[in-house]
Structures are given as structure tokens and as C-alpha cells.
Design an enzyme around this catalytic site. Structure first.
Site, mmCIF file in Angstrom:
data_model
loop_
_atom_site.group_PDB
_atom_site.id
_atom_site.type_symbol
_atom_site.label_atom_id
_atom_site.label_comp_id
_atom_site.label_asym_id
_atom_site.label_seq_id
_atom_site.Cartn_x
_atom_site.Cartn_y
_atom_site.Cartn_z
ATOM 1 N N GLU A 1 0.822 -1.215 0.000
ATOM 2 C CA GLU A 1 0.000 0.000 0.000
ATOM 3 C C GLU A 1 0.856 1.265 0.000
ATOM 4 O O GLU A 1 0.782 2.100 0.917
ATOM 5 C CB GLU A 1 -0.977 -0.024 1.177
ATOM 6 C CG GLU A 1 -1.950 -1.192 1.067
ATOM 7 C CD GLU A 1 -3.001 -1.241 2.177
ATOM 8 O OE1 GLU A 1 -2.957 -0.395 3.081
ATOM 9 O OE2 GLU A 1 -3.861 -2.127 2.126
ATOM 10 N N GLU B 1 -6.017 -8.279 -0.717
ATOM 11 C CA GLU B 1 -6.451 -8.283 0.680
ATOM 12 C C GLU B 1 -7.952 -8.040 0.703
ATOM 13 O O GLU B 1 -8.455 -7.175 0.001
ATOM 14 C CB GLU B 1 -5.777 -7.155 1.488
ATOM 15 C CG GLU B 1 -4.308 -7.364 1.756
ATOM 16 C CD GLU B 1 -3.728 -6.317 2.721
ATOM 17 O OE1 GLU B 1 -4.503 -5.678 3.464
ATOM 18 O OE2 GLU B 1 -2.494 -6.141 2.710
#
Lengths: 674, 674, 674
Positions: free
Chosen positions: A143, A298
Site C-alpha cells: 500500500e 487483501e
């Protein structure tokens, strides 16, 4: 969907449970695990001292059990020894304070020292693990984005690199001053060192803020690509990408980033979003994949630290929705809830204790159902959208960088547009201005204030050959430095839209509550302007908000006009036909929901795109290949009539009607020869 | 109104449009432009290297066209080379960080180096431009005041100068400790260097905060006066002033500042205010002018970055309102909307493109109408107010500096008082305690906690000779250091008001939401106390809020009493006659709207001031000279009966009734011999 | 109540009023004054130069008038000379800025230099004043706790001491890494210097934040105890304590602190709290006293800077409430309102002017009434609670340190529990897990996530011998480092509660409003989950919030079950009998008010504790010794039936019913032989 699985952290849990975990995984239909993310201090506990044993042992055991592995570089969280010895690798806040060890994302993206260590670690991993056949992909970092301050580094190194970047972009200060328009407020620069990265809250000029955003985005992307190069050198042929979160439009230009990487990886936590926004996120990633598919790297198996606990069948609905939207992988964050650390309450599939409870059951039910249908479904092509919304990072950052325009709510406006399509179950790509438009019948331009000549030419060609363009809001009024054009707009599109845009007005108030101290009664903060007219043969009226344009009609047809205040009587929504297609332009950044629905129906009909009216918004209907997925996202039973030319392959039907229990899913296949 | 015009920035746009701009200006009735503000980097691109060509060319061209010029010193925005070479000229935030180049107001007001450069630039401008006959005024800097943090500089130079300022004010630390009352919390100072400027958020003692505010105000005023001196030396006879924004009461004492300058310059953006607050702002500036008139140096021609777009006729209503209130000049900010910079969305008269659109038309219509009526109107004297509200900066800063009193809402309370008068179209001056009171019939004291002996004497004389005083709230309870007096109040006014003020209570809660964490249910935050009684023969009741006083009646008449809690049964509103006049005192900082209306009617009647009841609040009726201006500030037609002794000179009438369309204006002249 | 009085500041006011003040005090029934707090700069104006004259004179004069004295060390506000000469004594903010002189609490608790000065001053005071017979107690510092930032010092000295503290606690970094669970996010430490105190806002790991809280609490306590030792050395036999404010659970572990000091001192400003929360605060202090009683060292006599002004009889109701709850002293903050300083609006008994007004009258009425009844009341034993709520600082800090759990609202949940008991006038102790449980019939565990073996054993024994335990929320799920246990919960209590706790879910949303920018419509932030079942023979249902547990039933009886979402059908409230007692466990951190009332009635009945249902919440009924106090806390008359075996000793009765006027009080004594 080929890959079903989860993240796995043997460096945290040790190796004792590996066998038992693999048994439970296999039992739950898991065929893929993601590893290595955040493991740096356990891979290299001291500088140059490596410990890959646990990783080798894990990959080998997974391989022996037929489980695939995604390897992540651990660079999102440098070990304490690294930032102690090389403090220049730590990011500096806008206020000059250096971040410290103890969380994540606290490094400087541009630090040559940090990049050296990251390159070294990526190469080391690639070399060590090159031999394993069950490694199916690499993930760079995690991220990528701002640190805990929501900002990037402001160290002197970054400042100097920003100045160098500007020097390369503009050549001379004279040119920078000209392009930035520094003549107001006496802002001419006479030395490159006078130009510094802006603080989010500083009242800096829009051009400077926009370039700072571009610089940041490039640094982030370069950081990722540097690592990717190392890995590609030693592990050729294996996809390399990075996982980004559902904040679809943030500091990085995803179109540019994923152009240089393989299938885009998406971290999608559904309970952070309403389903229409979640669909919008998936549209973005499907579009980023442009045929390569996308991976959900995710997703949550239960409650996050947020909101409502899921219904037992909700995980399955979410999974099928991702599948229908074109996902190739569906990996839960994480196998087991961690005992410690900042994410100790982010629920994994197993409980803290290792107990296989509710969430394990929900995941297992879903994965097994999908696995059992896999043979029947085969390899479905990605779903095919006939409508596209064009998103432009330059425009979005431009609004953010503006003093007033940061109020424009570019993303909310876009999501309202998307919602109008979503309600009608019209699948929509979200693409960059560089995308091939010929695939679509309808192309939507939401407040794109910077319109390039090439993009305009392609829009013209698109309409000429029968496409429909729907544009809304501030179109083609600014240059690439976020400055208004000296010519009136819409830049390059005056002919296509049949109007001049002489200017416009922001309607949304910027007054902060504490400035209003002796303004009584409190002023209305959201202003709406009325407009009315005809859409085809249907009389319509409604309100515009956020921004309205000062339109001068050239040719075509005026559909609606403003009916109050400065622009009363002026055209507000216009239609212009060109070649075999048409363009509709609404001179407002936001229309009220009913009016927007009417407008969207109007352009969908014009574009010949079929839509489903009358279904509740919580029912998704998506076609992928010859299969139609009907997904119920609410805790109420719904019914959906099955078309005569379709057959049920999953779900329950009664008398030709699919019956979807709460969070139920139904799959219909087109009958052959229909 | 003599001067109609706008700000003009040739240094930004270049000289190519000058001829065309002048043509459009003349066509729109513009006779004045304001120039030079923010132009430093284009006047002196390098230290000591000047370029005045563009300015000379512009002034000459305007002169040739009969257009007046206001020249501004460019010191609100120092050029980058200056702050690079002399970094000590940059202000330092309370947290120690130095501001950087890239916005405006980022300089240190006390920096000797910056003052040297500003003095040099002001003198250079004055010398260069002394010869032009069409320069009618000079403006110092722009909207003097805090930087983007809302604070002044905290550099070590400012700290030392503050310490020196205190040393001059108090002579010795012993005296400072005594006056500040440092004996609680062990705050005695033993070295001047221990006393530092306060951070807005620091929990500093009120005396220290108040003196820091005084110091800041003096530094700002001195900064302006230094430049004014240079200009007056080389350009004697030309008015020199500075433009302040509509935040009528901020960091500078306008009474002191404009006492040392010429006609006050006001930047008035109407759409930031309701019309009653806008009127209050104009009252302040008219009072500051005290016969010299005032100038509106900036006003908007359309939507700012705020709120609702104006109705096409609203500009005209605003212009006439300023004229009626006594303005001598009406200058729009700015001729043309800038393409770039932080203010790229502040709409000028022309569009970004130079297009003369809606706003040009509105300005032109208004200016031409006024110009055409100028001969008929002649030189009207300023409007003459019979009522005055006394405003005291010392008191206002005192409340701001107090820990509890900062909650008193001095300005909102004053604006409620003003609104009660405005609703009745009673023109009201807003004056300092030093003003000549003999001009008025009614003088209002809003929560003036510091009452000097001289002011008290003049109030006594005012009442003796027939005036009416209305006092409200915390009157005469504190000394000049913001400390409570050891004697009970109202200081120097016990006799005039007929009461002792033993103390009082703040009712408004200060509890921040996050302190309330285990207080359930949430506590009521605004407390109101009931009171009731008679006003003349009329029974009244209502509520008091914010602060109530602990009153001990001496003589006169009790009108209302508190009817609950601590002070139940005690006098709340009292009347005391003295000589030919009277004083009314309400022991509450705020009364509810109905009660305040009743009280204001009561004192207006007592003072023999005529008022108009029954008109809606959005209709302004103002008399200036023998002319009555009726202005409709709403999007609805209204009717106003014309008095038999008046004649219509502008507007529409039917059967002796003026008919004002939305935002319409009507001018009536008193018939001769009436 | 032995001590009635106020704080007195002769160092501020000088000595001239001393005689007059004493006269007024004696007249008002005052027998105790508190002095010296904040007087450092007047006791030691220069380093080593002392002036104790004013203190000697005051103590002697009070002694001669029979007035007791409490002496305070002045260390809460160091003088300016001290922090100038020793700048390292000033605390440093988390952002690295050092605090400056000018408020209070700006010192570093761990600074050896500051401790040296404080020890020196405490010893000096003790030596000087050892001879006075009327000194009845010593107070250390004032309201020990955080500075104005709400944080403790972050100077490099504190950092090093924190590292040393950790080294002592964990021995090795290996052990610290293991206990803190640093394996996620690559947080292993390799050098003690890498571990720094956390900023409140930093996204640090829960273990680190929790240990930083423990460290801070120890430093504060050690700071106090160091001074206490000095005083105890020179003034043996005199109680030494410190006054803490009503923020009952903050940065200091009061159980540990007051274990090392004498009777706990409480600063209780009623108008900051509803009466139930105020009762809760008194319960805490009574429990801290554990037989030694507690002192109200500060209370307000009128309005603070907060909220509603009191009713004239409210002070008396508050005083009797404190007496009934077991207070031994009742000291008003302060004799006279200060003229200056940050607290110039905190009203003392006298006005600023020294005028004895409303508040003096209210205090006098109350003190005299109490004094007159003293002989009749005699020395009442402390009131005796049969119910106890167990509070654990480790758990509370643990929640605060958690990323998600900080949302759990531990204190609000506890206060809801307490309120359910308070409404029924059930007196409740609030005790630490180390308390002797045998005194109680009902023990309540509110979300105690850390359960030690010893505490669990004592709970078992308590139930075995007939006690009732009621547990709620997250019980026994975490270890002492705030990390989840690897075994499922409730740790050590599985048998007693008859369940396994496999985990649980936080329901409360953490999403900040500005993160929600493109989430439309706004998500519901507070989630409630339904539950239903039987409580005895009574069908009940309601909702759970904040956190719900994943319960696995072992043995006993299921009373209620969840009826929606993930846990639907699972046990929610269970009963398990053991020996002669029972335990009830509710797997939710919060139940709605009706359901909680039902549950509390159920366990009170089971425990055989008498309660009064049907009284309004604003009526307190407390028994102390043989006396029942009935106190009306509202502005309405209420009636209370007098039991046949009780006699009225204060208040008004009609026909066997006590009649309490607004804020009225009534005292009933048990008849002899009943």
C-alpha cells in the site's frame, strides 16, 4: 477465479503450526498464500546477516501441498537497525520533525540510501527464491503512499530533488514563473532553492501544489519500479505488482504505475464502502488490468475495526461480486488474527487462539462453492463494459491543489455519476484519457478541467463513429499547471459540445465555522441553483450544485436552462449531434439525484445501452462471459425473474424465478444457441 | 460617490490590453483604478534593480483618459530574493518554524531589515510618481494583519522588542508583577527575558495575553505609519491610508490607526455577511472617517469563492447601500479574474478570458446609473446618526485574552444590539470611548468591562444634558490589565446607573466535547436565565444568557428582575434618571431577541429617536442629506409608501408608493421647504 | 465531617485582610484553611533566599483563632528564576518544543534537578513549620498530572529513563521483543535507544503505549512520594497526601499512589458532573481511603467557569452528599475570587471585592447547619457498601493504548453500570482487583480484559462462599502487554463463568468524518446488535453495543442469546452457579439502559442486596452509621416516606413523610432497639 487464499506470517507465528495450518487451508479450499510482507527484521535481523530458513521451509511445505505463494518485498517497514544506522532513510514531517521507528511507512521514498537497501533486499529475495515453482507472483512493498501524517517526506533531500525535478520540467526559472503565473502576489522565483515542497495546509499557489503532487507520485512509482526491476532480472516471467488500497485515487497515478507493472493488486475491505462505491473500486482495477485481470490481494473475512459485523453469508456475496467483476485472485488478509501490534484487532480467518470459528466457516463455504463450480464455469472472459467514465489524475490533483476548487468534490461527483449507472446495473469502466474509446458506446467526462488536444481528437472520432459523450461540470478550462486558460473553454471541445464556456462559479461555501463568529444567522453553506427544460419529450427540472458554468450556446439543442440568479435563462444542459453520435453537456458539477438519473437514462438510451430499471440498489446483476451473476447485498429475500434463454447453475429458483435469500447469490448461464 | 473603479494589475497581464481595457472601463463609468499592490517583484526584480516602466506607462495612459489612480505600496508580499537574502524578514510561527516564500503576509512586522526595505520602496515609489496629477491617493500594504497562522511573528527579535515594550510600559518588573497580578500560580517575573509572546493556544495569564495583543497592534500601526511618512514627505497633500478588511475588529485598533492616516479604506465583500452585519461594518468605517468619509477599496463584482451567486441586480443594491452609508469611493476587486495563483477563483469584472460578461454588465449598469444621477444628487453630506454604540478595543482584546471571558462573545453580542437597531432602520455610529458624544441622543455600551474616569465623566455630562445611555452586560469590572478591580463595579458609573455590580457569572459552558467523555447525558451547553418585569406600562419577560451580573440596587427604578437560580429576585434591568437624561442598564451580556427589541424600542422612545417598525429586515432605509435611499436586499418585490413631502428621483412609483423589484433601489428627495 | 473550610492565599492578597477574613471565617463555621499551594515565588523569591514571614504570621493567627491549617508544597508551579536557571526542569512537548514559564504544570516529573529543588523546598517547609500544633495535614503539589498538552514530558532525559525502566522490566531486548510481539510490521528492537516515548497521536504499538503509560504513572507517583518522605521525616504523625481531581481515572494509578500516602484528597467540582457521576467519583475516593476516610480538598461555592449557576440551596445538598458518602473534610476552593490570572473567574466564597455575598451566605448556612448537628451525629462510621465494581488501571490504559480498543469506552461503560446501581440507591465501592472481596455480596467486572490468576482465585472463593459476580464485556482476553492471549478466554475464569470466549468484535466505528469523503450515504457509526431471552421468569430483550463476545457455552444456563448477524443464536448472557454463589456474564461491553437495569435488578436480588426502586434518579438515599441521608438534587419538591423505625433529625416532615423542598436535605436516625 484461480487463486483463493490469504496472507500468512510464519515469521510472526513460528513454524510449529505450519502443518496444521496447511491442513486447515486445504480443507477450506485455499490454494494461495501471500508471504514476506513486513518480514524484514526477521529476514535480515542485522545488516548483512540473513535468515531465510523459515521462508524456505514455508514455501517448500506449501509447494508440497499444492499451494501457490505470492512473495512480498518487506520494504513497507524497515527494521529498527536500518533507520538507526541510516537516519536519513526516515521521512521528515512538514514541520521538520523526523519520524521514528515503531509503525510503518515511515521512510523517505527518495532517499538514495533507503532505495539502495530496498534494491538489495529485493534482489536478495529474488535470487534466494528464484528456484521455487509455486511462486506465482511478487508484490512490491505494501500500500505505497503517505506516512501517518497523510503526507510524504519533506526532508532536505526531497526538497533538493523536487527542485531538480522542476528544473528538468521547466528548464529555466523564467519559464517556471511564466507557466506557474507567479506575477500575482509577487511570487516570482529567482533561485531554484526558493521553491519548496508544500505543506498540505499551506496557502501555496495551485501550480506549486500540483507539481509537488506530481513529483510525489513519480517518486512513489519510481520506488516501486526500481524493486520490480531487480525481481524481474532474477525471476523473469513471474508477474510483479504492488497492492494498493481502495482509496482509488490518492497520491499515485495508478494508470501510470500499473502500466509499468503486471496485473493490479487491490486491497478491498468491503465494509469500508457502500456496495456502489465498492463496485466503483472494482471498475477501476478491472480497467487498470485492461485485459490482464486484477487481483484482490487483501479482503476482510469478518469485521474490521470498523462498523457492522457481517452476516454469515456476506463473505460469499462479496466474493462472487469480485469474481463477477473480473477478479482473478481473492486473498483474505490474513490467516490468523495477530496477538499484538497495531493491527491486533483486524480479524483474520482464524481467531487469535488459532480456533477455526465463524470466519473460517464463512471462508470455507465460499471457497468450496466456488471451487466446485470452477469446472462448470471454466475460464470466463472479463466482463465487458459498454460505458466508461474517464478519470484524470491531473484534473483530480488540480482540484486538490486549488484554493477554491479543492471544494469541488471531484470524487464525490464522480461517484454520484457512477451510482446513477450502478443503480441500473450498467457495468462501467473507469479509464484514463489515454484509453481506447472505441470499445465503448458511452463515454462520460466528469469535470475534467484539463482537456488535451489528442484526447479531444479521439473524443471527436468516437462521436463521429456513433459514440455518445456525456460531459459534466468544469470541462477544458485550465492548463496543465492548474491555471485558467486565457481562452474560454471548453478547450478543444467547443465544436463537439456546441458551446463556449465563458467561466463559471463555485457554489459551495468555504467558510469555516469559526470564521462565522459574528455572522448570524449562520449562512446557508450549500447552494443549489434551479434549472428546467425538456429531456426528449419529458419535462424535467431540478437543481445544480457545487459549480455551474457560464454557457454560451453555439449550435445543437438546449435541453435545460438555469432558472434563477446570475445565469437565469442561460443554457444549462445542451445536446449536439456530430456524425453518427452525439454529445450532451451539463454545465454543473453536480445535479440532484433525480435529474441525474433522468439524464443518465437519456444518454444510455441514446447510446443503445440496455439497463435494468426497477431493481433495488442492493442487487447487483453482472454478466461475465455467458454467465449472469445476481447478488443480493441485503438482509432481505429478493426475487429475480429468470430469462427464458438462461439456466440456473447456482442458487435457488421457483417457477422460473430466482429466489435469493439474504446475501444470496444466483448464477445463470445463457442457454446454447440463444 | 466620487470614485468608481477597480484594481488593475498590468504587472500581471502585461501592457497589450491596456488600450482595450481603458476603452471598456470608460464605457462602464469607471474613473479610478488601484495599482501596485503585490507588484514588488515586478518593480524591483533584483535588489536595487528597478523597473517602473509599466507603471509609468499605465498611469500616463489612465491620466490621458481622465482616469484617477490609487497607488499601493507592494509590501504585503516581499519578493523571493528579499526573503532569501534576508531570512530574518520572514515571520516565525509560535512553534518556532519560519514561514517560507510562496504566499503573502509572511513577513515580520517588527523586523528592522524589512522595515528598511519597505521604507526604501515606499520612498522610491513616491519619488518616482510624485509628478502625476491623476494620483488621488496612496494605499499602504494590503489588509495589514496576521499571517496564514492567524498570528503575528514570534521570532526572537519580536520577543526582545516585546520585552522592551513592556519595560517601557511598566518601568520595573516589580510594577509589572503587581499590575499583572502574578502572585497566583507563582508567576512573578525576575528577568525581562522570562516574558515571551503568547501562543494563541497557550494557557497564559490574561494580562500577558492582553499586552501581547497591544504590542502586536502597535507594531502593525507603526509599520503602516513608517511608510506613510515616506510618502507624505514626497507627495504632500495626497491622502494616504491603508485598506482593512471587513473583520472590523481584529488585531489592529482601527481608531488609533486611522487617526494617524487619512480616510479609512474598507475592503467589503458583501456576500460574506448578512446585510445587517454589512451595515455594521459600514457604520464602523463611517465613524472612523468622522467626517472624512470612507472608501470602499475592494468589493466583489460577483460570486467570491463563497456562497450564493448574486442576482443580476444585487451589485447595484450593494453599491447604493455603500453610497447611502457615506462611502466616497467604490472600487471593485479587480478588473479581470487572474488565471493563476491562490486567488484564481476570485471573480473580477471581466472573465479570465477578458470576456466582458455578466459582471461587467452589472457593474456598468450600476456605475452609469450613479454617474447619471450625480449631478442631481450633488455633494451629499455624510448621513447623520443619532445613536451610537461604543466599541473599545481594550475591552474586546481583554475578553479574548481571558480564560473564561473569551467565551463572552463580545462581537456577537454587539451585533445583536446593532441588529435590533438595524431592524428599525436606525442609523447607528460605532465609535470609540474617546468620541464626542454630544452628537448623539442615545449611546449604547455593550459589555465594556474597562471604564475610564474621563469616559465616565463624559457619559455623565451626556445624560445630564438630556442623552440616554443604555448599558448592557459586564460594565466597569476590570482594570487595563484585564484584572478584576478590587472595588465593585460599575467603575465610575455607580451613580449614573444607580447600582453596584458585586460581580457576575458566565453562563456559557466551556467544556470541550472530548472532555465530556464520561458525562452522560451530555450537559446543556448554553444556559439561559429567566427575567421578568415591566418596561414602561408593558409587561415583559425573557431570558438572559452568556453573562449575568450580581446587581445591588441603589436608586432609580427596577424594570426587570431575575426569576430563577442564584440571582432570583434580584434586579436585572434598571432605569436611573439624571438631569434631563436617563440611563438604562441590563445586567446581562445577551438578552433574547424579543426582549432586546422591546428594550431598544424603550430607549429609542426615551431618546426621541424616530424609528421605522414593521419593515422587513432586508429593506434598508437610509437618509443622507435630503435624500432617502430605500434598498431592497431580497429577491421579492416590496412596496414603500412615499411621504407627501418627498419626490422620487430614482426608481419606480405607483400611486404614491415606491415599487421596488427584487434588489431594486429607490431614491426620494425631500421637497424644498418641507 | 470534621474539617470545614477553604483555600487561602495570603501571598496573593497580603496580610491586611487577615483579621477581617478570620472573623468572617469563624462566623461562617470555617475551621480549616489550606495554604501554600502555588506560593513558591513568594516563599523563595530568589534561589536560596526565603521569605516565610507571611506564612508564619498566618498560621499563628489561624492557630490563635482555633483554625486548622493544611500546608501544601508549592511545586505545581516553579518560579520563573528556577526554570530560567535550570531550563532542563521544563517539560518538552512531544513535538520537541520546551514549555515556557507562565502557567503551571510545565515541569518535567523525572528531572533530577527539579526533584532536587522540590525535595529541598518540601524539607525546608517541614523544618520551618514543624512546631505548629494546628497543622493537621500536608498536601504534595496540586492535581499531579499532565501539562497543558495533556501529556507528560518527552525530553531526552525522560526518553533515557524510559529506556532504563524498560531494561529493568524486561531484562533483555529479546524478552521485550517477545513480550511486545514485535514480529508484525518488522518492529524488533536491536538497541534500547530505539524505543522512545510515544506521542498520543502516534500510531505506535499498544504494548509500547501501555508501557509508556505505566512509566509515566510511576514517575508521577515517585515524584509525590519523594516529597512525602521529606515531610514525614520532619513532621511525623501528620497525614501527608495529594489532591487529585475528579478525573477519577487518568494518568496515575490512584490505588498505588494512595497506598503510599494517607487519606486521599479529592478536588470535586460538582457542576462538572451529573450527580450519578459525582457519586461515582466519591465511591472511588471512599474506596481509596479504605477506612481512612477521604477529604474533599477543593469544591466550588458557586458557578465555575462552567454551566449553570447553582440554586441557593445547592451547595448544602452537595455538602451533605459528600458527608453521607464518607468525607471527613470539605474545603472550598478558595476564600476569595482572585483578581488576576488564569483562574480569575473561578468564584471563591467572597467576591473579587471581598464582599460577602450569595456564596458566602450559602457556605455559611451549610457549615453552620452541619456544625450544629455534629454533636447529635457524633462520629459516624463510613458508609458500608455491599456491592463493588472492580476497576483496573492496567485494563483501562490497555484500552487507551489499543488502536481499536481505545474506542471501547471503558469509562463510559463503567459509569453506565454504576448508574444502574445509583438509580436504585445501591451504594457501591469502586475497588482495585487487589481489594478484599469478602466484604461484598456483589462484585462487578466491567470489561476487565486482563485477569490475573490470583484475582481469579479470589473471585472463585468469593462465589464459592455465596457471593455473586457479574461480568460484562471483554473479560480475560489479553496479557499484561495489551496483547491478546494465545489461549481463548476468559482467562482463569472459564470455569467460574461457564464459557469459552473465542474472541469478539468491536462494533463502534472508527472512521473519521473526513475519511468518509466519497462514502455516500454516510455510514451508520454506532452499531447495535439485538439479543433476547429470559431473566428468571421474565422475558427480556434489548441491544448490545461497543463490543460483543464470541461465546461458547460450557455449563450453567443461557439467559439471553444474540438474535442477528455473525453471532445470531449464540449465548449472550449466561448464568453459572458455583458453591453457594453464582456468576452472570454478559458478552457485551454495553447493554441498552432497560436491559442493563433488568440485569442489575436480577443480580442484586440474587445477591440479596436491598434496593430502592421507583425513586427519581435525582434523589440520593445513603446510609452512614445509623443515619439515613435523603438528598434532593433537583429544583422540585419531593416526598419520601419515613420508616416507622426512624426519626427525623434534620429536615421537614408531615404525617410521617419527609418533605424535601428543592435541593432540600433530610436526615433520619434509626430508632434505638430497632
Amino acid at each position: 477465479m484461480r487463486y483463493l487464499g490469504c496472507a500468512y506470517y510464519p515469521e510472526y507465528w513460528g513454524m510449529n503450526r505450519l502443518r496444521e495450518d496447511i491442513r486447515l487451508m486445504l480443507d477450506a479450499g485455499i490454494n494461495t498464500v501471500r508471504m514476506g510482507e513486513f518480514a524484514w527484521c526477521r529476514l535480515e535481523p542485522e545488516e548483512g546477516v540473513y535468515n531465510f530458513d523459515w521462508l524456505h521451509e514455508s514455501i517448500a511445505a506449501f509447494g508440497a501441498s499444492g499451494i501457490n505463494v505470492v512473495i512480498c518485498t518487506p520494504t513497507a517497514a524497515p527494521p529498527a537497525w536500518l533507520t538507526s544506522v541510516y537516519p536519513e532513510t526516515l521521512a521528515v514531517r512538514a514541520d521538520g520533525r523526523r519520524l521514528t521507528h515503531g509503525a510503518r511507512r515511515h521512510y523517505c521514498f527518495t532517499s538514495p540510501e533507503y532505495r539502495r537497501h530496498c534494491g538489495r533486499m529485493a534482489a536478495k529475495l529474488a535470487v534466494e527464491l528464484a528456484g521455487y515453482g509455486n511462486i506465482i507472483a511478487w508484490q512490491i512493498d505494501n500500500e505505497l503512499g503517505p506516512n501517518e501524517d497523510g503526507a510524504l517526506c519533506h526532508c532536505e533531500g526531497c526538497q533538493a530533488r523536487f527542485q531538480g525535478w522542476l528544473q528538468k520540467r521547466y528548464g529555466s526559472l523564467t519559464e517556471l514563473n511564466r507557466k506557474w503565473g507567479t506575477g500575482f502576489w509577487s511570487m516570482d522565483y529567482s533561485d531554484w532553492r526558493q521553491i519548496r515542497l508544500t505543506d498540505a495546509r499551506a496557502w501555496a499557489a495551485p501550480s506549486r501544489k500540483l507539481d509537488a503532487k506530481r513529483f510525489a507520485a513519480e517518486m512513489i512509482a519510481d520506488f516501486a519500479i526500481e524493486q520490480a526491476s531487480s525481481i524481474r532480472e532474477y525471476c523473469p516471467g513471474i508477474p510483479v505488482s504492488t497492492n494498493c488500497d481502495g482509496t482509488i485515487f490518492g497520491m499515485t497515478d495508478y494508470f501510470q504505475l500499473f502500466d509499468r507493472l503486471d496485473a493490479p493488486f487491490l486491497d478491498l475491505y468491503f465494509d469500508l464502502y457502500t456496495m456502489d462505491v465498492s463496485a466503483m473500486v472494482k471498475h477501476v482495477y478491472r480497467s487498470l488490468g485492461s485485459g490482464r485481470g486484477f487481483w484482490v490481494t487483501e479482503t476482510g473475512a469478518g469485521a474490521l475495526d470498523h462498523g457492522r459485523p457481517p452476516h454469515p453469508d456476506q463473505f460469499k456475496a462479496w466474493m462472487w461480486s469480485s469474481y463477477a467483476h473480473g477478479a482473478d485472485a481473492y486473498l483474505v488478509f490474513r490467516w490468523r488474527t495477530c496477538l499484538s501490534g497495531q493491527e491486533q484487532d483486524l480479524q483474520g480467518i482464524l481467531e487469535h487462539s488459532g480456533h477455526a470459528g465463524h470466519r473460517y466457516q464463512a471462508v470455507k463455504n465460499s471457497f468450496i462453492e466456488l471451487r466446485d463450480l470452477r469446472a462448470e464455469l471454466g475460464e470466463l472472459p472479463p466482463p465487458c463494459a459498454k460505458a466508461a467514465i474517464v478519470h484524470d489524475y491531473q484534473t483530480m490533483w488540480g482540484y486538490e491543489a486549488s484554493v477554491v476548487g479543492n471544494d469541488l468534490q471531484y470524487l464525490p461527483n464522480m461517484s454520484f455519476l457512477h451510482k446513477a449507472l450502478y443503480k441500473k446495473n450498467v457495468l462501467t469502466d473507469i479509464v484514463s484519457p489515454n484509453a481506447d474509446l472505441s470499445r465503448y458506446r458511452l463515454v462520460i467526462l466528469p469535470s475534467l478541467m484539463m482537456i488535451g488536444a489528442d484526447f479531444a481528437n479521439r473524443l471527436h472520432a468516437f462521436v463521429e463513429s456513433g459514440g455518445v459523450v456525456m460531459a459534466q461540470g468544469q470541462i477544458g478550462l485550465r492548463d496543465l499547471q492548474d491555471n485558467y486558460l486565457i481562452n474560454r473553454g471548453p478547450d478543444h471541445l467547443q465544436d463537439l459540445l456546441g458551446v463556449y464556456l465563458n467561466g463559471g462559479m463555485y457554489l459551495h461555501s468555504q467558510v469555516a465555522p469559526d470564521e462565522a463568529i459574528y455572522l448570524h444567522p449562520p449562512r446557508k453553506r450549500d447552494v443549489e441553483i434551479k434549472l428546467q427544460g425538456m429531456m426528449g419529450s419529458r419535462p424535467v427540472n431540478g437543481t445544480a450544485a457545487v459549480w455551474v458554468g457560464d454557457l454560451e450556446f453555439i449550435s445543437g439543442e438546449v435541453l435545460l436552462r438555469f432558472s434563477e440568479d446570475t445565469y437565469q435563462g442561460q443554457p444549462a444542459v445542451v445536446l449536439k449531434k456530430t456524425g453518427r453520435g452525439a454529445a450532451v453537456y451539463a454545465a454543473a458539477a453536480r445535479l440532484d439525484e433525480n435529474l441525474l438519473d433522468a439524464l443518465v437514462e437519456y444518454v444510455l438510451s441514446m447510446a443503445g445501452i440496455r439497463f435494468l430499471a426497477g431493481l433495488p440498489i442492493y442487487v447487483e446483476v453482472i454478466r461475465r462471459g455467458g454467465v449472469t451473476f445476481i447478488i443480493n447485498h441485503r438482509d432481505e429475500e429478493i426475487r429475480y425473474p429468470i430469462d427464458a434463454c438462461q439456466s440456473l447453475i447456482a442458487g435457488v429458483a421457483e417457477n422460473g424465478t430466482a429466489v435469493l435469500k439474504p446475501y444470496g447469490v444466483c448464477l445463470l448461464r445463457d442457454n446454447p444457441n440463444t
